[in-house]
Design a protein around this motif. Structure first.
Motif, PDB file in Angstrom:
ATOM      1  N   ARG A   1     -45.135 -34.149  -0.987  1.00 34.14           N
ATOM      2  CA  ARG A   1     -45.204 -34.612  -2.415  1.00 34.14           C
ATOM      3  C   ARG A   1     -44.809 -36.074  -2.536  1.00 34.14           C
ATOM      4  O   ARG A   1     -44.015 -36.746  -1.877  1.00 34.14           O
ATOM      5  N   VAL A   2     -45.958 -36.853  -3.025  1.00 32.11           N
ATOM      6  CA  VAL A   2     -45.812 -38.356  -3.211  1.00 32.11           C
ATOM      7  C   VAL A   2     -45.600 -38.724  -4.322  1.00 32.11           C
ATOM      8  O   VAL A   2     -46.504 -38.315  -5.394  1.00 32.11           O
ATOM      9  N   LEU A   3     -45.094 -39.762  -4.713  1.00 32.24           N
ATOM     10  CA  LEU A   3     -44.785 -40.214  -6.114  1.00 32.24           C
ATOM     11  C   LEU A   3     -44.774 -41.897  -5.936  1.00 32.24           C
ATOM     12  O   LEU A   3     -44.037 -42.354  -5.338  1.00 32.24           O
ATOM     13  N   GLY A   4     -45.532 -42.496  -6.828  1.00 32.83           N
ATOM     14  CA  GLY A   4     -45.566 -44.152  -6.830  1.00 32.83           C
ATOM     15  C   GLY A   4     -45.726 -44.344  -8.194  1.00 32.83           C
ATOM     16  O   GLY A   4     -46.146 -43.580  -9.200  1.00 32.83           O
ATOM     17  N   TYR A   5     -44.906 -45.558  -8.560  1.00 32.59           N
ATOM     18  CA  TYR A   5     -44.863 -46.049 -10.268  1.00 32.59           C
ATOM     19  C   TYR A   5     -44.567 -47.463 -10.163  1.00 32.59           C
ATOM     20  O   TYR A   5     -44.165 -48.051  -9.239  1.00 32.59           O
ATOM     21  N   HIS A   6     -44.760 -48.067 -11.336  1.00 32.97           N
ATOM     22  CA  HIS A   6     -44.792 -49.374 -11.494  1.00 32.97           C
ATOM     23  C   HIS A   6     -44.641 -49.675 -13.007  1.00 32.97           C
ATOM     24  O   HIS A   6     -45.498 -49.096 -13.707  1.00 32.97           O
ATOM     25  N   GLU A   7     -43.720 -50.453 -13.317  1.00 26.78           N
ATOM     26  CA  GLU A   7     -43.146 -50.888 -14.692  1.00 26.78           C
ATOM     27  C   GLU A   7     -43.218 -52.293 -15.021  1.00 26.78           C
ATOM     28  O   GLU A   7     -42.380 -53.129 -14.077  1.00 26.78           O
ATOM     29  N   LYS A   8     -43.647 -52.842 -15.882  1.00 25.22           N
ATOM     30  CA  LYS A   8     -43.508 -54.297 -16.440  1.00 25.22           C
ATOM     31  C   LYS A   8     -42.922 -54.289 -17.763  1.00 25.22           C
ATOM     32  O   LYS A   8     -43.603 -54.180 -18.766  1.00 25.22           O
ATOM     33  N   MET A   9     -41.676 -54.505 -17.947  1.00 21.37           N
ATOM     34  CA  MET A   9     -40.886 -54.512 -19.223  1.00 21.37           C
ATOM     35  C   MET A   9     -40.751 -55.763 -19.887  1.00 21.37           C
ATOM     36  O   MET A   9     -40.184 -56.820 -19.411  1.00 21.37           O
TER      37      MET A   9
ATOM     38  N   VAL B   1     -40.125 -53.214 -12.075  1.00 21.35           N
ATOM     39  CA  VAL B   1     -39.776 -52.098 -11.424  1.00 21.35           C
ATOM     40  C   VAL B   1     -40.811 -51.650 -10.667  1.00 21.35           C
ATOM     41  O   VAL B   1     -41.869 -51.089 -11.184  1.00 21.35           O
ATOM     42  N   THR B   2     -40.839 -51.306  -9.316  1.00 23.59           N
ATOM     43  CA  THR B   2     -41.814 -50.791  -8.518  1.00 23.59           C
ATOM     44  C   THR B   2     -41.271 -49.893  -7.340  1.00 23.59           C
ATOM     45  O   THR B   2     -40.094 -50.238  -6.900  1.00 23.59           O
ATOM     46  N   GLY B   3     -41.621 -48.790  -7.261  1.00 22.50           N
ATOM     47  CA  GLY B   3     -40.956 -47.765  -6.350  1.00 22.50           C
ATOM     48  C   GLY B   3     -41.845 -46.606  -6.139  1.00 22.50           C
ATOM     49  O   GLY B   3     -42.970 -46.388  -6.846  1.00 22.50           O
ATOM     50  N   GLY B   4     -41.347 -45.658  -5.473  1.00 19.88           N
ATOM     51  CA  GLY B   4     -41.840 -44.487  -5.127  1.00 19.88           C
ATOM     52  C   GLY B   4     -40.985 -43.587  -4.138  1.00 19.88           C
ATOM     53  O   GLY B   4     -39.922 -44.101  -3.992  1.00 19.88           O
ATOM     54  N   ARG B   5     -41.370 -42.207  -3.874  1.00 20.63           N
ATOM     55  CA  ARG B   5     -40.662 -41.211  -3.200  1.00 20.63           C
ATOM     56  C   ARG B   5     -41.586 -40.321  -2.338  1.00 20.63           C
ATOM     57  O   ARG B   5     -42.849 -40.129  -2.926  1.00 20.63           O
ATOM     58  N   ILE B   6     -41.349 -39.934  -1.313  1.00 18.34           N
ATOM     59  CA  ILE B   6     -42.274 -39.305  -0.473  1.00 18.34           C
ATOM     60  C   ILE B   6     -41.297 -37.905   0.026  1.00 18.34           C
ATOM     61  O   ILE B   6     -40.390 -38.482   0.765  1.00 18.34           O
ATOM     62  N   THR B   7     -41.496 -36.802  -0.102  1.00 16.73           N
ATOM     63  CA  THR B   7     -40.997 -35.441   0.403  1.00 16.73           C
ATOM     64  C   THR B   7     -41.835 -34.617   1.273  1.00 16.73           C
ATOM     65  O   THR B   7     -42.950 -34.406   0.373  1.00 16.73           O
ATOM     66  N   ALA B   8     -41.440 -34.282   2.189  1.00 14.33           N
ATOM     67  CA  ALA B   8     -42.318 -33.134   2.976  1.00 14.33           C
ATOM     68  C   ALA B   8     -41.260 -32.272   3.240  1.00 14.33           C
ATOM     69  O   ALA B   8     -40.022 -32.156   3.524  1.00 14.33           O
ATOM     70  N   HIS B   9     -41.744 -31.041   3.158  1.00 10.64           N
ATOM     71  CA  HIS B   9     -41.491 -29.675   3.389  1.00 10.64           C
ATOM     72  C   HIS B   9     -41.909 -28.909   4.341  1.00 10.64           C
ATOM     73  O   HIS B   9     -43.195 -28.844   4.069  1.00 10.64           O
ATOM     74  N   THR B  10     -41.053 -28.078   5.171  1.00  9.46           N
ATOM     75  CA  THR B  10     -42.023 -27.229   6.087  1.00  9.46           C
ATOM     76  C   THR B  10     -40.846 -26.113   6.427  1.00  9.46           C
ATOM     77  O   THR B  10     -39.689 -26.058   6.637  1.00  9.46           O
TER      78      THR B  10
END
Length: 790
Positions: free
Chosen positions: A299-307, A326-335
């Protein structure tokens, strides 16, 4: 379920089978449960035994209205297959059925008689499914959890207007408060446990976790964006016996949506905002779930915010200076590993860039200040976590390891009246390595136990400099290192189906080292520096009781403690400060009063005795310094309720009243001072009104209006820092329309453009010469579009 839905899901949970039956495996995604293979090889016996075996293997949760049903006999079972078929096989011939009430949760009831048809009756009002507090580390049902806790649904966080990080939780949960220096720089407080307004070398007061991954130790709130979140558990503190140092106030446990190996799915969103008196903003993000075969997914998440900013600097002739990206993200792998084990890998990254500080000088007017130079800050956060889980020795083993790397740079204006501009710069590099392994097991029907081992290593290197903004002079560096090894455990006894008694404790062995270079290493004349090595052994107990005298009602008593190790600080020389400890006595209740209206109520009274309060303060020059400032007492009363007076209408509210006192010695005054604890508001409340209706097939309309109020507090301890802040109220609201896979939303924050001082600090160096304040963000309107399953 909303953030203020703190009552029990009593219809399903007030007569849970056994704690083992309410087990929800944190490493297993709800959608992955059906994909797991359940193996049953059991002799004939009670239904409860078969369901317990399914719960332990598949991370399922079962509940019932009548515990006597679970004593019915099940035939001998030999089975291998999915969870749905396993439940059907286990209940075959018993006259029982299991109905799914939520992902991973089933309700067991007697099968309806087939001899005669029943007259039609309208369906009963929807009640909350069985909620399991995974932050308890023994997966205790909410009905039997003996402490104040809020379980906030991820959809509620997603609809918070104006905030996407940790402060979104504060918008929903009134007892969570924060300083407001800016994203990546703040300090969190829970239940009135607050030491100061400054972030320094002391362990945090609120522990933050993503699953079992510790996100921070002795550093500011990383303020990770809460996109793609299943739920957040807010466990009121102290939580020392289970979580150790850094949990005096409590714990925030963020549970992200887990990878789903069954299907490809995802969503994307984009939004644009307009702020009164300020610049515009935009945000966008993407979530994708990708199966990797039948038993693994990523599962992959990416985001960018300009406030956009909203503070004007008349000294430099600039407008809207306090913008943030703010720029960031998250990657999760499950097996799945083998038939019954699982492995999860998570990587997190986030960069925050604040163009300038977000305070105003209140004597100059609203949203205005005069500065000679910019005061930017940058926060870079990286984390990697590994977790494995599976059955072992008749119980369940959960083991996790995490690595965190944070880099924070800040600039403060230290210019004094009628002098040349002076800047103070501070750069922190913090690394944290932590691990925890725990085993939970049931011993018959009446006992459950948890035993665990945890370790961490924290290294914090801080470089300081001061001087002309473009030519700062180094003051030297500080090097602080902490190593900790911990043994902890808890046991729960269930003498009957209505009573649960639990006791636990923690023992930690801590080694701390400190070193300094440059000007910071020079001791004052006549002083003797403390040795740079310090070893400590600290322990803390817990004892609790939960009683369900009648269905849908729980009373609880709790005594718990917490600690922070006494460390090393530098103020001309290495100095020691002693550990601080907190002990809290709490009495509370939660209940569902009338099922027909969905009324749910929770309340609690607590008293905390806090000894040798260690606070991250500033010295006479405004430089960071840690010291013991005295002893404190905090008394709090909290109350929450939720009501559905009509179909589609929800009213929810929560609030608190707090009374705090700190008694300490102020060296430069040579006298004892009594004052409230800093940042502890006298009262606070959140009230929300929601409405949801189906307007067509696949189309839904939602509306929500929320009011938030906060009483007065003070900035810090001592006469010079007794600056008032708080005492404001504001309204926010949102409208959303679902049309198939698309959602269109209109949100508004601070509807009436309220002016409030939410925090009274911008730079500590000029507190005596300027009237500082951090204003509420002016009225902001956001329009967004979200598309699912592309």
């Amino acid at each position: 379920m909303t953030a203020l839905l703190l009552g029990p899901p009593c219809r399903y949970a007030c007569a849970l089978l056994l704690p083992a039956l309410s087990l929800t495996v944190g490493a297993a995604p709800a959608g992955a449960q059906e994909a797991r293979t359940v193996h049953l090889d059991l002799p004939a016996g009670p239904v409860s035994t078969a369901l317990r075996a399914i719960a332990l293997q598949a991370g399922a949760s079962f509940g019932t209205d009548d515990p006597a049903l679970l004593r019915r006999r099940a035939r001998r079972l030999r089975f291998d297959g999915g969870i749905d078929k396993a439940i059907e096989t286990a209940l075959a011939g018993t006259g029982l059925v299991a109905r799914r009430v939520a992902p991973g949760s089933w309700r067991v009831a007697a099968a309806p008689p087939r001899s005669r048809p029943r007259p039609f009756k309208p369906p009963p009002p929807q009640v909350a499914p069985n909620i399991v507090v995974t932050g308890s580390k023994m997966d205790v049902s909410l009905a039997h959890y003996p402490a104040s806790v809020a379980v906030i649904d991820g959809s509620d966080i997603a609809h918070v207007t104006g905030e996407h990080g940790t402060l979104a939780i504060a918008e929903l949960h009134p007892t969570l408060l924060s300083t407001r220096l800016g994203p990546g720089r703040n300090k969190l407080f829970l239940r009135g446990i607050s030491d100061s307004s400054f972030s320094g070398a002391s362990p945090s007061l609120v522990g933050q976790y993503l699953g079992d991954q510790r996100l921070a130790y002795a550093s500011p709130d990383p303020d990770l964006r809460l996109y793609d979140i299943e739920r957040v558990e807010v466990l009121e503190g102290p939580q020392g016996s289970l979580y150790g140092a850094g949990s005096l106030g409590g714990v925030l446990r963020i549970v992200p949506n887990a990878p789903d190996p069954r299907q490809v799915s995802g969503e994307a969103w984009a939004g644009a905002s307009a702020t009164a008196h300020g610049a515009g903003s935009m945000d966008a993000g993407l979530v994708a779930n990708l199966p990797l075969g039948e038993r693994a997914a990523v599962r992959v998440l990416g985001y960018h915010e300009k406030m956009g900013g909203y503070i004007d600097d008349v000294g430099r002739g600039k407008k809207d200076i306090n913008g943030t990206q703010v720029t960031g993200g998250r990657i999760t792998a499950h097996t799945a590993v083998g038939a019954r084990w699982s492995l999860d890998l998570t990587a997190i990254g986030q960069n925050v860039r604040n163009a300038d500080a977000q305070y105003e000088e209140r004597t100059l007017g609203r949203l205005v200040r005069a500065s000679a130079f910019a005061q930017p800050s940058h926060h870079f956060y990286r984390a990697l976590a590994v977790s494995v889980a599976g059955p072992l020795a008749g119980g369940r083993l959960q083991s996790s390891w995490g690595l965190v790397d944070q880099r924070l740079s800040q600039v403060f204006d230290a210019t004094q009246p009628d002098e040349e501009p002076i800047a103070y710069r501070q750069r922190d590099h913090i690394s944290l390595l932590s691990s925890e392994t725990r085993l939970t097991r049931s011993f018959g029907k009446r006992w459950d136990a948890l035993i665990g081992f945890a370790a961490l290593r924290s290294i914090a290197i801080q470089a300081r400099s001061t001087g002309a903004p473009l030519q700062p002079v180094s003051l030297g560096t500080l090097d602080s290192r902490v190593r900790e090894a911990t043994v902890f455990g808890e046991a729960r006894w269930h003498p009957d189906d209505r009573l649960t008694v639990s006791a636990g404790g923690r023992v930690s062995f801590i080694e701390m080292r400190g070193a300094a270079t440059g000007v910071l290493a020079k001791p004052a004349p006549g002083t003797t520096p403390a040795p740079p090595l310090r070893r400590q052994r600290l322990s803390t107990p817990s004892l609790a009781l939960a009683w369900t005298p009648v269905p849908r009602a729980t009373l609880y008593l709790r005594y718990a403690g917490g600690y922070r190790p006494g460390g090393l600080t530098v103020s001309g020389a290495i100095e020691r400060f002693t550990p601080d400890t907190a002990r809290t006595a709490e009495i509370g209740f939660r209940m569902q009063a009338w099922e027909s209206t969905g009324l749910q109520i929770e309340g609690a009274l607590a008293r905390t005795d806090w000894r040798n309060v260690q606070a991250d303060t500033v010295d006479g020059l405004g430089l960071p310094h840690t010291a013991n400032v005295g002893d404190g007492i905090v008394r709090t009363a909290t109350f929450q309720f939720r009501l559905s007076p009509a179909r589609g209408v929800t009213v929810a509210a929560g609030g608190f009243v707090a009374d705090s006192k700190l008694v300490g010695w102020v060296p430069y005054l040579e006298q004892t001072v009594r004052s409230p604890l800093p940042n502890v508001a006298r009262h606070g409340a959140v009230l929300s009104l929601g409405y949801e209706v189906r307007i067509a097939s696949g189309s839904n309309f939602r509306a929500n209006l929320r009011a938030h109020s906060l009483g007065r507090s003070i900035l810090g301890f001592g006469p010079e820092l007794a600056i008032e802040q708080g005492d404001y109220a504001y309204f926010s609201g949102n409208l959303s329309l679902d049309i198939g896979r698309t959602t269109l939303s209109l949100e508004a924050f601070n509807l009436f453009d309220t002016r409030g001082n939410i925090f009274a600090l911008g730079t500590p160096f000029t507190l005596g010469t300027t009237m500082q304040g951090t204003p509420l963000r002016p009225r902001t309107v956001r329009l967004s579009l979200l598309r699912r399953s592309f």
